[in-house]
Write an enzyme that holds these catalytic residues in place. Structure first.
Site, PDB file in Angstrom:
ATOM      1  CG  HIS A   1      19.981  51.882  11.317  1.00 37.14           C
ATOM      2  ND1 HIS A   1      20.024  50.506  11.321  1.00 37.14           N
ATOM      3  CD2 HIS A   1      19.763  52.233  10.025  1.00 37.14           C
ATOM      4  CE1 HIS A   1      19.858  50.051  10.100  1.00 37.14           C
ATOM      5  NE2 HIS A   1      19.690  51.077   9.288  1.00 37.14           N
TER       6      HIS A   1
ATOM      7  N   GLY B   1      17.611  51.508   2.206  1.00 35.72           N
ATOM      8  CA  GLY B   1      16.155  51.524   2.172  1.00 35.72           C
ATOM      9  C   GLY B   1      15.571  50.165   2.516  1.00 35.72           C
ATOM     10  CG  ASN B   2      16.320  46.291   0.746  1.00 37.18           C
ATOM     11  OD1 ASN B   2      16.938  46.623  -0.251  1.00 37.18           O
ATOM     12  ND2 ASN B   2      15.195  45.600   0.681  1.00 37.18           N
ATOM     13  CB  SER B   3      17.672  49.499   7.025  1.00 42.12           C
ATOM     14  OG  SER B   3      19.011  49.462   6.612  1.00 42.12           O
TER      15      SER B   3
ATOM     16  CG  ASP C   1      20.051  48.478  14.073  1.00 43.18           C
ATOM     17  OD1 ASP C   1      19.547  49.589  14.364  1.00 43.18           O
ATOM     18  OD2 ASP C   1      20.356  48.152  12.905  1.00 43.18           O
TER      19      ASP C   1
ATOM     20  CG  LEU D   1      28.999  35.064  33.638  1.00 44.61           C
ATOM     21  CD1 LEU D   1      28.166  34.376  34.719  1.00 44.61           C
ATOM     22  CD2 LEU D   1      29.451  34.053  32.595  1.00 44.61           C
ATOM     23  N   GLY D   2      29.392  39.043  33.892  1.00 43.15           N
ATOM     24  CA  GLY D   2      30.461  39.821  34.498  1.00 43.15           C
ATOM     25  C   GLY D   2      31.844  39.295  34.178  1.00 43.15           C
ATOM     26  CB  VAL D   3      33.421  36.853  32.387  1.00 46.19           C
ATOM     27  CG1 VAL D   3      33.294  36.188  33.736  1.00 46.19           C
ATOM     28  CG2 VAL D   3      32.351  36.333  31.420  1.00 46.19           C
TER      29      VAL D   3
END
Length: 500
Positions: A135, A238-240, A165, A295-297
């Protein structure tokens, strides 16, 4: 010597003897008091005892993380992304083709502007690879990197992954200071951590705290794969993308989010674990994209009420509420209602943990699933598929039509018609009762039932009418009931405690 002198000497001697005896009594009393405080033992006085080493005037030991900060801070950078934004027109009619043709170039033209962002990053290779948040750089046309020594570099995006992210940048430099990625699985709640970054653009800042929790899922971002470390080390805008390190100077997390009603720090911050960051980073550097197993669940964490409804000995694992057609799960024989407790021996404590275990496993890998079915434990083998792009949300339902209420659940429901099913984007053949209204104070609302949900089963029994619902509730009595809900094509289990 006369008689008077003799009497005075006798009086002085008696006074001295009395004072001496009184002093002896005081000493004995003091020693007895010390014995009582020390369990009867006479206290020992060490005349050679020295002051504590590394202590303040108050006696408290001094603690400093200056050595760790000096080692790690050169590897934490400021990320300065820029994107070009077009200023919106002041009047909507200026976008109308009629007015454009009539006035031509006389109409005022919106001028593009540059929008500058701010974030942080961590140098992970001495040849210039930098980890940061997706982001932070999403949509940026130009990215500048500023080092602690004030040098600046242009950066290019090697790869970016919205689901986690995370993003990897590259600058043209050599012999850069780096941070070593630690093993975030070994981090414990209560460990001391330091957060480094450039909050609000004031310059590199270090804050300290502890690990408050592990395995957090906030749902504040894409929400696909979240396994956050929660910390109370102050983190602000700003810490991101900045570093969360342990007291050994190892990178254990990439700071990503804060939870705050005001947008400022309130002691609830989240960092992406280093092990997840390492996996994503390696794939982005090698191929520019991230592949994840599927897995499809659709699964949900087993609660105590669910366990009671299904006669399970304890509330553990995740319950399968939906099996996708032609998926790895269907081919492996997994059924709706199965409880998955482990994958390759690693416990599936909740739905988020199972999703992350599957996601970090490469597509095409054969895995072993431990499940509970019909009161017994089984093992099934499945070959994972590959996760596709996320689906777009569907339209809201049409709630018109006659409804019947159920006071025990606090719901109004009606039989599902083909017209309503189409509006809800449900597969053809879906049957049940569509919820048309929810009493906000009812037990159904408390359980998370929403308008537009379709109740397909109660206690694993199909329901097609209001009578079916009432019959199943009557059988359950005061016990919680297990509802299978179809929510716009996705089935989930919810437990409800009917009210009297």
């Amino acid at each position: 010597m006369n008689k008077l002198d003799t009497n005075m000497i006798g009086k002085d001697a008696r006074r001295f003897a009395a004072r001496f005896a009184y002093s002896i009594i005081l000493v004995i009393a003091f020693l007895m008091a010390g014995c009582n405080r020390n369990g009867g033992a006479i206290p020992k006085v060490d005349l050679q005892q020295s002051a504590p080493v590394n202590a303040t005037d108050s006696g408290a030991a001094q603690v400093s993380y200056a050595g760790v900060v000096n080692r790690v801070s050169p590897a934490v950078v400021t990320v300065l992304p820029e994107k070009r934004m077009r200023t919106p027109r002041q009047h909507p009619f200026l976008n109308d083709p009629f007015f454009r043709d009539f006035f031509g170039d006389a109409l005022p033209q919106p001028q593009p502007r540059r929008e500058r962002g701010l974030g942080s990053g961590v140098i992970v290779s001495n040849d210039g690879h930098i980890l940061t948040n997706h982001h932070v750089v999403d949509g940026a046309e130009q990215i500048r990197i500023e080092l602690v020594d004030r040098r600046t570099f242009d950066a290019k995006v090697v790869g970016s992954d919205p689901r986690s992210d995370l993003a990897v940048l590259k600058i043209d430099a050599k012999d850069l200071p780096t941070l070593v990625l630690g093993n975030s699985d070994q981090v414990q709640v209560g460990d001391v951590v330091l957060a480094l970054g450039n909050p609000l653009g004031i310059g590199q800042t270090v804050t300290a705290g502890i690990i408050s929790a592990k395995g957090r899922s906030t749902g504040l971002s894409d929400g696909s794969f979240e396994d956050f470390l929660q910390t109370d080390a102050p983190i602000n805008r700003g810490n991101s993308g900045g570093a969360l390190v342990n007291t050994n100077g190892e990178l254990i997390g990439i700071n990503s989010q804060i939870l705050s009603p005001s947008g400022g720090n309130i002691g609830i911050g989240f960092a992406i674990p280093a092990n997840m960051a390492r996996n994503v980073m390696d794939q982005l550097i090698k191929t520019g994209q991230v592949r994840r197993g599927q897995l499809g669940v659709v699964v949900q964490t087993v609660t105590q009420d669910m366990a009671s409804s299904m006669d399970l000995k304890e509330a553990r694992g995740v319950i399968v509420s939906q099996v996708q057609p032609n998926s790895a799960a269907e081919r492996a024989g997994i059924r709706r209602g199965d409880v998955i407790t482990a994958l390759n021996g690693e416990p599936a404590n909740d739905s988020n943990s199972l999703r992350n275990i599957v996601a970090r496993t490469a597509p095409g890998t054969e895995v072993t699933l431990t499940i509970l079915r019909d009161g017994g434990e089984q093992q099934l083998r499945a070959t994972l598929g590959e996760l596709p792009a996320a689906k777009q949300p569907s339209n809201s339902p049409d709630n018109n039509g006659n409804t019947s209420g159920d006071e025990q659940l606090g719901l109004s429901v009606q039989p599902l018609t083909p017209r309503v099913a189409a509006q809800l984007n449900l597969p053809s053949g879906t049957q049940g009762l569509v919820v048309t209204s929810v009493d906000p104070l009812g037990s159904g609302a408390a359980a998370g039932i929403r308008e537009g949900d379709v109740i397909e089963q109660i206690n694993q029994k199909p329901v097609r009418s209001v009578t079916d619902v009432r019959n199943e509730l009557q059988r359950a009595g005061a016990n919680p009931v297990l509802l299978l809900i179809n929510r716009r094509g996705t089935t989930i289990f919810l437990t409800v405690r009917p009210r009297d």
